[in-house]
Design an enzyme around this catalytic site. Structure first.
Site, short mmCIF file in Angstrom:
data_model
loop_
_atom_site.label_atom_id
_atom_site.label_comp_id
_atom_site.label_asym_id
_atom_site.label_seq_id
_atom_site.Cartn_x
_atom_site.Cartn_y
_atom_site.Cartn_z
N ALA A 164 -19.21 -20.11 25.11
CA ALA A 164 -20.29 -20.38 26.08
C ALA A 164 -21.55 -19.56 25.85
O ALA A 164 -22.51 -19.66 26.62
CB ALA A 164 -19.82 -20.21 27.52
N ALA A 165 -21.59 -18.77 24.77
CA ALA A 165 -22.80 -17.98 24.52
C ALA A 165 -24.01 -18.88 24.26
O ALA A 165 -25.08 -18.69 24.85
CB ALA A 165 -22.57 -17.06 23.32
N GLY A 166 -23.82 -19.87 23.38
CA GLY A 166 -24.92 -20.80 23.10
C GLY A 166 -25.29 -21.63 24.31
O GLY A 166 -26.48 -21.92 24.55
N ASP A 167 -24.30 -22.02 25.11
CA ASP A 167 -24.57 -22.81 26.31
C ASP A 167 -25.34 -21.99 27.34
O ASP A 167 -26.22 -22.51 28.02
CB ASP A 167 -23.26 -23.31 26.92
CG ASP A 167 -22.51 -24.25 25.99
OD1 ASP A 167 -23.17 -24.95 25.21
OD2 ASP A 167 -21.27 -24.27 26.05
#
Length: 302
Positions: free
Chosen positions: A250-253
């Site tokens: 979920a880092a990119g999200d």
């Protein structure tokens, strides 16, 4: 308050703690397992609403306990889920996330109800698109529904942001024609353009190739290094905040959701918005899991 509409996937994440990826034919003991809310669309929408945006979500779930688990999470964060509908034939999406001892992840996706979203669903959600400042979508839902949503957005002066993940080689020109900003990671960028991302020069080359496809603004995220941006007028690199990563899920999200909340519609504060998004993302990677690790605006201190 910025109004963001997210079209995308809803998954229940099954997180598997492993020392490393197993070799072919190998049986490997896990260190643990857990479940959490996930899906690129849901993650981005939760990041947007937690960063202060008025957020509408367009998606689909099955009719089982996993759906209730996800919808309750959305409600607690104050997200508008009027256009999250039910599939009568497919279950709620699932993701199996293998996280190694270094915090890197490998993910297997069951699309389920995410792949049952129809153009008719998008038509029913037209008002949520027309009244937004921007709409964000990814490739965990059928591409024809993204095209329909982006066409409605373009006709109504709503900014469109495409996260081309999971990556596909030939993005339909019909979709690119109605995309304002594209945000791939380095792997996805290479799949789209055929140009390997190795340094800033190769990022510029990727951006130039995407400009030729009709995109106005390109951001390439490169994990713990940071993120590169390019517009017709300028380009640059915004370094990441250095932290000890526990889980990059979920880092990119988080980056995309945070960016969609803070970015000016004329892109005039692009560098500042990316810095904020990098900071939010750096907080996400310090906690195990997806949606539970996404911070709130009050937690992001620059």
């Amino acid at each position: 308050m910025v109004k963001v509409t997210v079209l995308g996937s809803i998954n229940v994440d099954r997180i598997l703690q492993i020392p490393r990826l197993p070799l072919p034919g190998e049986t490997l003991a896990m260190g643990g397992q857990s479940s959490a809310g996930g899906g690129k669309g849901a993650n981005q929408a939760i990041a947007a609403v937690r960063m202060g945006a008025k957020t509408n979500f367009i998606g689909k779930v099955g009719r089982e306990g996993a759906a209730d688990f996800m919808l309750d999470t959305f409600k607690k964060d104050g997200m508008n889920i009027e256009h999250v509908t039910y599939s009568e034939t497919a279950g709620t999406g699932q993701a199996y996330i293998m996280v190694d001892e270094h915090g890197q992840n490998s993910i297997l996706i069951y699309g389920g109800a995410n792949q049952a979203i129809t153009v008719e669903d998008i038509q029913s959600a037209k008002d949520a698109i027309k009244t937004a400042d921007r709409i964000v979508a990814q490739f965990e839902v059928p591409i024809p529904v993204i095209i329909e949503a982006f066409k409605i957005a373009r006709e109504n002066g709503v900014q469109t942001i495409l996260n081309p993940a999971p990556a596909i080689k030939d993005i339909p020109t019909e979709l690119l024609a109605v995309t304002d900003m594209i945000i791939p990671n380095e792997t996805e960028a290479e799949i789209i353009t055929g140009i390997k991302v190795t340094d800033e020069a190769s990022m510029k080359a990727n951006a130039e190739a995407m400009f030729k496809l009709g995109i106005k603004v390109v951001i390439i995220t490169v994990g713990d290094k940071g993120s590169f941006y390019a517009t017709a007028d300028k380009d640059g690199f915004i370094p990441a905040f250095k932290v000890q990563a526990v889980d990059t899920t979920a880092a990119g999200d988080t980056f995309i959701g945070a960016l969609s909340t803070k970015l000016s519609l004329d892109y005039s504060n692009l560098e500042e918005a990316m810095t904020f998004a990098n900071k939010a993302s750096s907080i996400t990677v310090q906690t195990q899991g997806a949606q539970n690790s996404i911070p709130y605006e009050k937690d992001v201190h620059l």
